[in-house]
Motif scaffolding. Structure first.
Motif, PDB file in Angstrom:
ATOM      1  N   THR A 339      46.223  39.642  31.506  1.00 35.03           N
ATOM      2  CA  THR A 339      44.973  41.336  31.692  1.00 35.03           C
ATOM      3  C   THR A 339      45.491  42.660  31.814  1.00 35.03           C
ATOM      4  O   THR A 339      44.989  43.389  31.314  1.00 35.03           O
ATOM      5  CB  THR A 339      43.744  40.840  32.870  1.00 35.03           C
ATOM      6  OG1 THR A 339      44.297  41.036  33.912  1.00 35.03           O
ATOM      7  CG2 THR A 339      42.783  39.977  32.280  1.00 35.03           C
ATOM      8  N   GLN A 448      40.083  45.564  38.233  1.00 37.30           N
ATOM      9  CA  GLN A 448      40.080  45.344  37.090  1.00 37.30           C
ATOM     10  C   GLN A 448      39.579  45.535  36.093  1.00 37.30           C
ATOM     11  O   GLN A 448      39.626  46.666  35.693  1.00 37.30           O
ATOM     12  CB  GLN A 448      40.165  44.126  36.937  1.00 37.30           C
ATOM     13  CG  GLN A 448      40.888  43.090  37.126  1.00 37.30           C
ATOM     14  CD  GLN A 448      41.663  42.568  36.292  1.00 37.30           C
ATOM     15  OE1 GLN A 448      42.064  43.704  35.510  1.00 37.30           O
ATOM     16  NE2 GLN A 448      42.245  41.559  35.644  1.00 37.30           N
ATOM     17  N   TYR A 452      39.779  48.860  33.249  1.00 42.01           N
ATOM     18  CA  TYR A 452      39.245  48.235  32.121  1.00 42.01           C
ATOM     19  C   TYR A 452      38.255  49.823  31.460  1.00 42.01           C
ATOM     20  O   TYR A 452      37.908  49.927  30.464  1.00 42.01           O
ATOM     21  CB  TYR A 452      38.296  47.577  32.137  1.00 42.01           C
ATOM     22  CG  TYR A 452      39.747  46.172  31.419  1.00 42.01           C
ATOM     23  CD1 TYR A 452      39.925  45.689  29.670  1.00 42.01           C
ATOM     24  CD2 TYR A 452      40.863  46.142  32.336  1.00 42.01           C
ATOM     25  CE1 TYR A 452      40.443  45.451  29.387  1.00 42.01           C
ATOM     26  CE2 TYR A 452      41.685  45.170  32.102  1.00 42.01           C
ATOM     27  CZ  TYR A 452      41.575  44.194  30.180  1.00 42.01           C
ATOM     28  OH  TYR A 452      42.341  43.841  30.120  1.00 42.01           O
ATOM     29  N   LYS A 516      39.706  41.669  26.666  1.00 42.65           N
ATOM     30  CA  LYS A 516      41.300  40.931  26.971  1.00 42.65           C
ATOM     31  C   LYS A 516      41.116  39.583  27.714  1.00 42.65           C
ATOM     32  O   LYS A 516      39.935  39.683  29.015  1.00 42.65           O
ATOM     33  CB  LYS A 516      41.674  41.319  27.607  1.00 42.65           C
ATOM     34  CG  LYS A 516      43.450  41.364  27.735  1.00 42.65           C
ATOM     35  CD  LYS A 516      43.967  41.235  26.196  1.00 42.65           C
ATOM     36  CE  LYS A 516      45.453  40.186  26.610  1.00 42.65           C
ATOM     37  NZ  LYS A 516      45.548  38.801  27.253  1.00 42.65           N
ATOM     38  N   THR A 517      41.894  38.260  27.231  1.00 45.17           N
ATOM     39  CA  THR A 517      41.580  37.328  28.645  1.00 45.17           C
ATOM     40  C   THR A 517      43.350  36.828  29.399  1.00 45.17           C
ATOM     41  O   THR A 517      43.804  38.001  28.923  1.00 45.17           O
ATOM     42  CB  THR A 517      41.117  35.956  28.172  1.00 45.17           C
ATOM     43  OG1 THR A 517      42.353  36.185  27.494  1.00 45.17           O
ATOM     44  CG2 THR A 517      39.910  35.693  27.208  1.00 45.17           C
ATOM     45  N   GLY A 518      42.730  36.674  30.282  1.00 45.91           N
ATOM     46  CA  GLY A 518      44.650  36.459  30.883  1.00 45.91           C
ATOM     47  C   GLY A 518      43.909  35.001  32.357  1.00 45.91           C
ATOM     48  O   GLY A 518      42.477  34.249  32.373  1.00 45.91           O
ATOM     49  N   TRP A 527      40.398  35.319  33.778  1.00 48.66           N
ATOM     50  CA  TRP A 527      39.997  35.917  33.844  1.00 48.66           C
ATOM     51  C   TRP A 527      39.206  36.465  32.409  1.00 48.66           C
ATOM     52  O   TRP A 527      39.599  36.165  31.329  1.00 48.66           O
ATOM     53  CB  TRP A 527      40.699  37.813  33.894  1.00 48.66           C
ATOM     54  CG  TRP A 527      41.290  37.040  35.129  1.00 48.66           C
ATOM     55  CD1 TRP A 527      42.654  37.186  35.375  1.00 48.66           C
ATOM     56  CD2 TRP A 527      41.055  38.023  36.292  1.00 48.66           C
ATOM     57  NE1 TRP A 527      42.997  36.943  36.599  1.00 48.66           N
ATOM     58  CE2 TRP A 527      42.306  37.317  37.448  1.00 48.66           C
ATOM     59  CE3 TRP A 527      39.693  38.578  37.140  1.00 48.66           C
ATOM     60  CZ2 TRP A 527      41.919  38.313  38.754  1.00 48.66           C
ATOM     61  CZ3 TRP A 527      40.534  39.069  38.161  1.00 48.66           C
ATOM     62  CH2 TRP A 527      41.126  38.690  39.316  1.00 48.66           C
ATOM     63  N   CYS A 528      38.285  37.204  32.607  1.00 51.80           N
ATOM     64  CA  CYS A 528      37.899  37.763  30.600  1.00 51.80           C
ATOM     65  C   CYS A 528      36.900  39.076  31.511  1.00 51.80           C
ATOM     66  O   CYS A 528      36.502  38.859  31.829  1.00 51.80           O
ATOM     67  CB  CYS A 528      36.364  37.233  29.825  1.00 51.80           C
ATOM     68  SG  CYS A 528      36.191  37.830  28.573  1.00 51.80           S
TER      69      CYS A 528
END
Length: 708
Positions: A339, A448, A452, A516-518, A527-528
């Motif tokens: 991410t 996060q 973002y 974005k994913t992670g 994560w998203c």
């Protein structure tokens, strides 16, 4: 009438006159309004932006009572059952039921069963003034005082007010006080929803609140004169034998409530939206339920308004199988995974090191570090060869990200992350190393979404808030508007993410969105994070205890939840994609060799290029020796003239030079032997324009000096 008879009648007359004087002599009692205002529930309430209850926290553990219930909020069956059981002549007496009082006295004098003569009004007086409350054997003075107080209440309160106070202040069973808490925690209903049988049972409970369900049912049946008591017994058993703590309201944000609520009776308004909170809770619970076989127990969702920074949904924990449901998953630090890549590429684009069409080599890469070789791998253990920055970021390829980090420098990337809202990333760049490109640092979901949201707003950062009274946070620019636009454009590109995620995936929405994913090391965190024009939504799934999930990636774990939430929020969005700023231009580009199809791409003005040629595969310019962070100990048994540290770079060109401190060693195409001296020194690989291509920190220790 003879004098003797008059003399005999005089004491009763005097006694009655004295009793009347005592009863009707004015006495001060609080007003109905004062009693209402002094009432405090044992709970504190977190409210959404419209004043709706969104979380409940118990603060007073000495008693359990909820909000005051107005009389018209109670079912007629309940009111009738209570009055019939406690005070049948309630509507006809003036506070003291002389008929009932006389019957009680006669029963006691004649040796009959002990009977109570207290009216509802007298009991209310005792509930308001504990000194008047019934309990144990009371003397005639206390009884008279209670009568006097009841008479005063009847003169200043209405009958509905007295009955309402009675039902709100009365102890029913155990710690439950008032009909609000009793109805909710025993029946799971609001008092307005109590039926006839439930009302009869609750009324029959009052003479002995601790009685068994059988005794209460028998009393209720006798009062109602029922021949068939099966239903009453069943209701009594359900209410009294199988009672369990039932929440008074939907407790949709317990962690936030625990953090913000302090005082019993407190009602604190927030920026949350009950409807959006419910959407997030349901989506999280539904999808976590489908991941139980993959060893996923926990998750969190945070939704904010891009314009104001106000938090609309704060779901800090979810899933029925959580072992640590009280943990706040929004504030808990977890490993970031991929991410962080948008901010890495944003920095490279902003500095004009790269463009969205620049080609990066996705091939095996070995980097020497102080801890040994660092060998990054892609998620699918495959390498794609030459790929554009657009493909590398949208498809979340790891090796190109590490090559980009080598290009911009770990320290510079760390600084960018910290300024973008990742307050927890505060160690030196050498602490994180090249793995920072792949998200080795720990971050929170709060950080996060903060970062973002800055991307969604063209590089403008401001703090998030859950308080509607908070002052509007000042904006600070953490990324150029142009680079933020380019990153958002890439993250919204469905075609560019096909390489990793395929054509149909849970990152696609029917409206414009960037996402974005992670996934962290060993699949411990998933994560998203993404945004539409109006909302930013962040999702984390994993396990609070830190154990790994089973084959769960960002696109299969957090992404379906993200898509579910943002799709419901933005179902009416019709806004077009963001408008490019003035210093961004569109230009046709083709690739040589044709590793990707020709297309129109976006560029910072002045960086556009018609043909993007692949540079022959080879390592990026970097320092090979010494490894960053290495510690050299000078051996006292080896002469200083024989002690040297090799300094070498590779992948550069003659325009790059090697420096140590302020001293220029020479062109990076040569190797050097440096005579170490105690202290910390910085080896720099410098470009012709003075920018740093790579650097390594070396610490030299004099063992002999330390021994002294």
């Amino acid at each position: 009438m003879t004098r003797r008879r008059l003399f005999l009648l005089l004491p009763p007359v005097v006694l009655v006159a004295a009793l009347a004087a005592v009863l009707f002599w004015p006495v001060s009692m609080p007003s109905y309004k004062e009693v209402r205002e002094a009432y405090r529930p044992s709970e504190a309430y977190l409210l959404d932006r419209e004043g709706r209850v969104i979380a409940v926290k118990r603060v007073d553990f000495g008693i359990r009572r909820l909000d005051w219930v107005p009389l018209d909020g109670m079912s007629p069956a309940l009111k009738d059952a209570i009055v019939a059981g406690e005070d049948r002549r309630f509507q006809r007496h003036g506070g003291v039921d002389w008929t009932a009082a006389a019957g009680a006295v006669w029963s006691q004098l004649s040796g009959g069963a002990r009977r109570g003569g207290s009216t509802i009004t007298m009991q209310v007086a005792g509930l308001i003034d504990p000194g008047l409350k019934a309990g144990g054997r009371r003397g005639w003075r206390q009884k008279l005082a209670q009568m006097r107080a009841a008479n005063s209440l009847e003169r200043h309160w209405s009958k509905p007010q007295i009955l309402e106070a009675y039902l709100n202040l009365l102890d029913f069973r155990g710690e439950l006080q008032g009909i609000g808490a009793t109805a909710r925690f025993l029946s799971g209903k609001h008092p307005s929803g109590l039926g006839t049988s439930e009302s009869l049972v609750l009324a029959a409970l009052l003479p002995s609140p601790g009685a068994s369900s059988e005794r209460v049912a028998a009393r209720a049946c006798a009062r109602a004169r029922l021949s068939d008591c099966a239903e009453i017994r069943a209701v009594a058993a359900r209410l009294l034998d199988n009672a369990r703590a039932r929440m008074a309201e939907e407790n949709l944000a317990p962690q936030l409530g625990n953090a913000l609520l302090r005082q019993a009776g407190e009602r604190r308004r927030t920026t949350l939206d009950l409807d959006i909170q419910r959407v997030a809770v349901e989506a999280l619970d539904r999808h976590l339920g489908g991941l139980t076989q993959a060893n996923v127990r926990d998750g969190a969702v945070l939704v904010v308004d891009n314009l104001t920074g106000q938090v609309l949904a704060y779901v800090a924990s979810g899933g029925g199988l959580s072992r640590s449901a009280q943990v706040d998953g929004i504030r808990a630090p977890r490993q970031a995974g991929s991410t962080l890549k948008p901010f890495l590429y944003g920095l490279a684009l902003e500095r004009r090191y790269l463009t969205p069409a620049s080609l990066l080599d996705d091939s095996p890469l070995n980097l020497q570090t102080a801890l040994g070789m660092y060998i990054p791998q892609n998620y699918d253990r495959d390498f794609k060869g030459m790929v554009s920055v657009r493909t590398a970021l949208a498809s979340s390829l790891n090796v190109p990200a590490v090559r980009t980090l080598v290009l911009v420098g770990v320290e510079a990337f760390r600084d960018r992350l910290h300024s973008a809202g990742y307050a927890g990333i505060d160690r030196d760049g050498e602490y994180y190393g090249y793995s920072l490109a792949l998200g080795s640092a720990e971050v929170t979901l709060w950080e996060q979404v903060t970062a973002y949201r800055a991307l969604a707003r063209g590089g403008l950062l401001s703090s998030l808030t859950v308080s509607p009274d908070a002052a509007v946070a000042a904006d600070s620019r953490v990324m150029s508007e142009a680079s933020a636009f380019l990153v958002s454009n890439i993250l919204s590109d469905r075609a560019a993410r096909i390489t990793t995620f395929g054509l149909a995936n849970t990152l696609n929405t029917r409206f414009w969105s960037a996402v974005k994913t992670g996934t962290s090391k060993d699949m411990r965190d998933n994560w998203c994070i993404g945004y539409s024009r109006r909302y930013t939504v962040g999702v984390w799934v994993g396990n609070f205890e830190g154990d790994s999930m089973h084959n769960v990636s960002g696109v299969s774990g957090a992404a379906p939840i993200w898509q579910d939430v943002i799709s419901q929020l933005a179902r009416d969005e019709t806004e077009a994609p963001p408008v490019p700023p003035g210093d961004v231009v569109a230009s046709q580009v083709r690739f040589s060799p044709a590793v990707e199809t020709p297309r129109e791409d976006w560029f910072l003005k002045g960086t556009e290029i018609a043909v993007m040629e692949a540079v022959p595969a080879g390592p990026f310019a970097r320092i090979v020796s010494p490894a960053d962070g290495v510690v050299v100990a000078l051996d006292p048994d080896i002469p200083a003239s024989h002690t040297r540290v090799p300094i070498r770079a590779e992948g550069g060109d003659p325009s790059l030079v090697l420096k140590i401190g302020d001293r220029v060693l020479g062109p990076a195409t040569r190797d050097y032997l440096w005579a170490p001296r105690p202290g910390t020194h910085l080896v720099v690989l410098q470009r012709a324009d003075g920018s740093v291509a790579d650097k390594a920190r070396i610490t030299v220790r004099d063992v002999k000096a330390q021994q002294k």
